[in-house]
Design a protein around this motif. Sequence first.
Motif, PDB file in Angstrom:
ATOM      1  N   ASN A 294      33.595  30.563  44.524  1.00 23.55           N
ATOM      2  CA  ASN A 294      33.858  30.883  45.933  1.00 23.55           C
ATOM      3  C   ASN A 294      35.197  31.587  46.099  1.00 23.55           C
ATOM      4  OD1 ASN A 294      31.450  29.683  46.673  1.00 23.55           O
ATOM      5  ND2 ASN A 294      32.385  27.714  47.186  1.00 23.55           N
ATOM      6  N   ALA A 295      36.207  31.141  45.348  1.00 24.16           N
ATOM      7  CA  ALA A 295      37.541  31.755  45.446  1.00 24.16           C
ATOM      8  C   ALA A 295      37.514  33.205  44.978  1.00 24.16           C
ATOM      9  CB  ALA A 295      38.552  30.951  44.633  1.00 24.16           C
ATOM     10  N   ILE A 296      36.758  33.473  43.904  1.00 23.97           N
ATOM     11  CA  ILE A 296      36.661  34.852  43.404  1.00 23.97           C
ATOM     12  C   ILE A 296      35.993  35.753  44.449  1.00 23.97           C
ATOM     13  CG2 ILE A 296      35.491  36.313  41.694  1.00 23.97           C
ATOM     14  CD1 ILE A 296      36.080  34.129  39.616  1.00 23.97           C
ATOM     15  N   VAL A 297      34.942  35.240  45.090  1.00 25.84           N
ATOM     16  CA  VAL A 297      34.279  36.009  46.154  1.00 25.84           C
ATOM     17  C   VAL A 297      35.259  36.316  47.282  1.00 25.84           C
ATOM     18  CG1 VAL A 297      32.532  35.880  47.982  1.00 25.84           C
ATOM     19  CG2 VAL A 297      31.957  35.152  45.656  1.00 25.84           C
ATOM     20  N   GLU A 298      36.037  35.321  47.675  1.00 28.55           N
ATOM     21  CA  GLU A 298      37.005  35.513  48.763  1.00 28.55           C
ATOM     22  C   GLU A 298      38.103  36.494  48.355  1.00 28.55           C
ATOM     23  OE1 GLU A 298      36.731  34.451  51.888  1.00 28.55           O
ATOM     24  OE2 GLU A 298      34.800  33.636  51.262  1.00 28.55           O
ATOM     25  N   LEU A 299      38.544  36.428  47.102  1.00 32.07           N
ATOM     26  CA  LEU A 299      39.576  37.358  46.629  1.00 32.07           C
ATOM     27  C   LEU A 299      39.043  38.788  46.611  1.00 32.07           C
ATOM     28  CD1 LEU A 299      41.162  35.263  43.739  1.00 32.07           C
ATOM     29  CD2 LEU A 299      42.310  35.978  45.843  1.00 32.07           C
ATOM     30  N   GLU A 300      37.798  38.943  46.221  1.00 30.15           N
ATOM     31  CA  GLU A 300      37.202  40.288  46.227  1.00 30.15           C
ATOM     32  C   GLU A 300      37.143  40.843  47.651  1.00 30.15           C
ATOM     33  OE1 GLU A 300      34.317  40.403  42.301  1.00 30.15           O
ATOM     34  OE2 GLU A 300      33.540  39.435  44.131  1.00 30.15           O
ATOM     35  N   LYS A 301      36.866  39.973  48.606  1.00 33.16           N
ATOM     36  CA  LYS A 301      36.861  40.398  50.014  1.00 33.16           C
ATOM     37  C   LYS A 301      38.246  40.862  50.453  1.00 33.16           C
ATOM     38  CE  LYS A 301      33.162  37.275  51.585  1.00 33.16           C
ATOM     39  NZ  LYS A 301      32.860  36.084  52.423  1.00 33.16           N
ATOM     40  N   LYS A 302      39.283  40.304  49.826  1.00 34.16           N
ATOM     41  CA  LYS A 302      40.664  40.674  50.165  1.00 34.16           C
ATOM     42  C   LYS A 302      41.152  41.891  49.384  1.00 34.16           C
ATOM     43  CE  LYS A 302      41.422  37.219  53.024  1.00 34.16           C
ATOM     44  NZ  LYS A 302      41.654  37.451  54.479  1.00 34.16           N
ATOM     45  N   GLY A 303      40.255  42.469  48.598  1.00 31.15           N
ATOM     46  CA  GLY A 303      40.618  43.697  47.896  1.00 31.15           C
ATOM     47  C   GLY A 303      41.041  43.526  46.447  1.00 31.15           C
ATOM     48  N   VAL A 304      40.920  42.331  45.899  1.00 27.51           N
ATOM     49  CA  VAL A 304      41.278  42.123  44.496  1.00 27.51           C
ATOM     50  C   VAL A 304      40.158  42.668  43.610  1.00 27.51           C
ATOM     51  CG1 VAL A 304      41.796  40.421  42.700  1.00 27.51           C
ATOM     52  CG2 VAL A 304      42.686  40.108  45.027  1.00 27.51           C
ATOM     53  N   VAL A 305      40.529  43.431  42.601  1.00 26.55           N
ATOM     54  CA  VAL A 305      39.568  44.005  41.659  1.00 26.55           C
ATOM     55  C   VAL A 305      39.618  43.204  40.359  1.00 26.55           C
ATOM     56  CG1 VAL A 305      38.923  46.056  40.338  1.00 26.55           C
ATOM     57  CG2 VAL A 305      39.828  46.297  42.668  1.00 26.55           C
ATOM     58  N   PHE A 306      38.468  42.666  39.950  1.00 29.65           N
ATOM     59  CA  PHE A 306      38.381  41.861  38.729  1.00 29.65           C
ATOM     60  C   PHE A 306      37.843  42.714  37.588  1.00 29.65           C
ATOM     61  CE2 PHE A 306      38.615  38.656  41.963  1.00 29.65           C
ATOM     62  CZ  PHE A 306      39.225  37.567  41.355  1.00 29.65           C
ATOM     63  N   LYS A 307      38.507  42.646  36.442  1.00 31.25           N
ATOM     64  CA  LYS A 307      38.071  43.390  35.258  1.00 31.25           C
ATOM     65  C   LYS A 307      38.038  42.460  34.040  1.00 31.25           C
ATOM     66  CE  LYS A 307      39.790  47.950  36.646  1.00 31.25           C
ATOM     67  NZ  LYS A 307      40.648  49.107  36.246  1.00 31.25           N
ATOM     68  N   THR A 308      37.008  42.631  33.229  1.00 32.16           N
ATOM     69  CA  THR A 308      36.936  41.881  31.971  1.00 32.16           C
ATOM     70  C   THR A 308      37.887  42.520  30.974  1.00 32.16           C
ATOM     71  OG1 THR A 308      35.090  43.249  31.219  1.00 32.16           O
ATOM     72  CG2 THR A 308      34.544  41.186  32.368  1.00 32.16           C
ATOM     73  N   THR A 309      38.136  41.798  29.893  1.00 27.94           N
ATOM     74  CA  THR A 309      39.036  42.314  28.858  1.00 27.94           C
ATOM     75  C   THR A 309      38.587  41.785  27.506  1.00 27.94           C
ATOM     76  OG1 THR A 309      41.378  42.627  28.277  1.00 27.94           O
ATOM     77  CG2 THR A 309      40.719  40.417  28.979  1.00 27.94           C
ATOM     78  N   ASP A 310      39.261  42.185  26.459  1.00 27.13           N
ATOM     79  CA  ASP A 310      38.892  41.809  25.093  1.00 27.13           C
ATOM     80  C   ASP A 310      39.515  40.449  24.757  1.00 27.13           C
ATOM     81  OD1 ASP A 310      38.328  41.561  22.422  1.00 27.13           O
ATOM     82  OD2 ASP A 310      38.952  43.593  21.884  1.00 27.13           O
TER      83      ASP A 310
END
Length: 345
Positions: A294-310
Motif C-alpha cells: 500500500n505504501a509503494i502505491v501511495e508513493l507512486e501516486k506522489k510521483g516516486v519512480v521505482f526501479k529494480t537493480t542488480d
Amino acid sequence: MSDKIQHSLRKTLVCTCMGLTMMAGSAISSLANAAPTVSFRVYSSLPADENSAHYVWFQRFQNNLEANENLKGKIKLNYFPNGMLGKEADATQQVRIGAINMMISGSSIWATLVPEVGVLDLGYLFKDYEHVGRALDGKPGKQLSDMMMQKANVMVLGYGYSLGARNIYTKKVVDSPADLKNLKVRVLPVPNFIATLNSMGTVAIPMPGGEVYSGLQMGVIDGVEHDAATVFASKYYEIAKNATLTQHIYNPVLIAMNKASFERIPENLRADVLAAATEATNYERQQSQSMEKNAIVELEKKGVVFKTTDRDYFKQQVQPVWNEFITKYPDIKPIVDEITSAENK
C-alpha cells in the motif's frame, strides 16, 4: 445471667464473627479477581499509530490476552510509545534489569548488548521476509534467542517484520549500481548498516531520524535508505523522488521481555501468554507485507519512480562485510550458514 442465656449469646457472637469473616474473605477474593495479577510497562520508539509495526503487534497481543478467558483481567499492559521512557539504547539496559518489562523494536538496537544480533543487519543476508520467517522460526532464531537470554537476560517473544525491505531513495536518478557511487545516503547509526551501504558504493551518513528531512532539503545528504511505509509517513518523497529497489536489509522487529518479569506471570498462564505472542507475531507479519504494498502505491501516486537493480552485484560487494563480522564473532558462522541454507526451503 443464666447459663442458657450466656450460651445463646456466645453462639450468636460466634456465628456473627464467622459471617463477617466469610464476607471479608469474599470481598478480598473479589478484589483479587478484579485487579490485574501483573502489570507490565511496554516500550516502543514509534508512535501508537496503525502504520507502526510495533503498534500493530502490541494491539494484537493485547487483544489476544483479553480474548483468552484464562488471561482476561490477569495482565495489564501499559504502552509507552514515541520513546517516552528514553532513548532506545538506554531502554535495552532498562529491559535487561527489569525497570522496563517489555520492548518492541528493530533487532539492530540489541546489538549494543548482544553484538552477535548484528548478524541480522548484514546486507543481503535474506532474500525476502518469507526467508526471514523460515530462518528465525527455526534453529537460527532459537540460537539468537538463547544468546539474548544469556547476555541480556531477556526472552524473545517473537520476530516480526518491519514494514518492508529497506531500499534507497535519492534526489538523483539512479539507472545502474554505478550511479549510487559517492552519493551521501542517511543510514541508521548501526555498524553493519554503515558498512553495508559503504560497500555498496554510497557514502553512509549516520543521522537521527528527526534530521533526515532537513538534511535532504539542504543537501547534507543525497538520499535515505528505509522501508516504503516510513518514507511515506515521513514525507521524504517530497524531495527524494527516485527509489532504487536494492532490498539490501530485511532486519526484523524483535519483541523482548525481561526474564524475571515473565516469571511474575503465574506458571499456569505462561503457555497462554506465549501463544498470544506467537499469534500476534504471525498477524503482524501478514499486515506488514500488505502495508508495504500500500505504501509503494501511495508513493507512486506522489510521483516516486521505482526501479529494480542488480541485487546479485550488490550481494557480492557486501561479502567483505560478512567476512569481517564472522571473523570478529566466530560463533555466528553456523547461524549464517543456517540462514543461507534456509533461503530456498
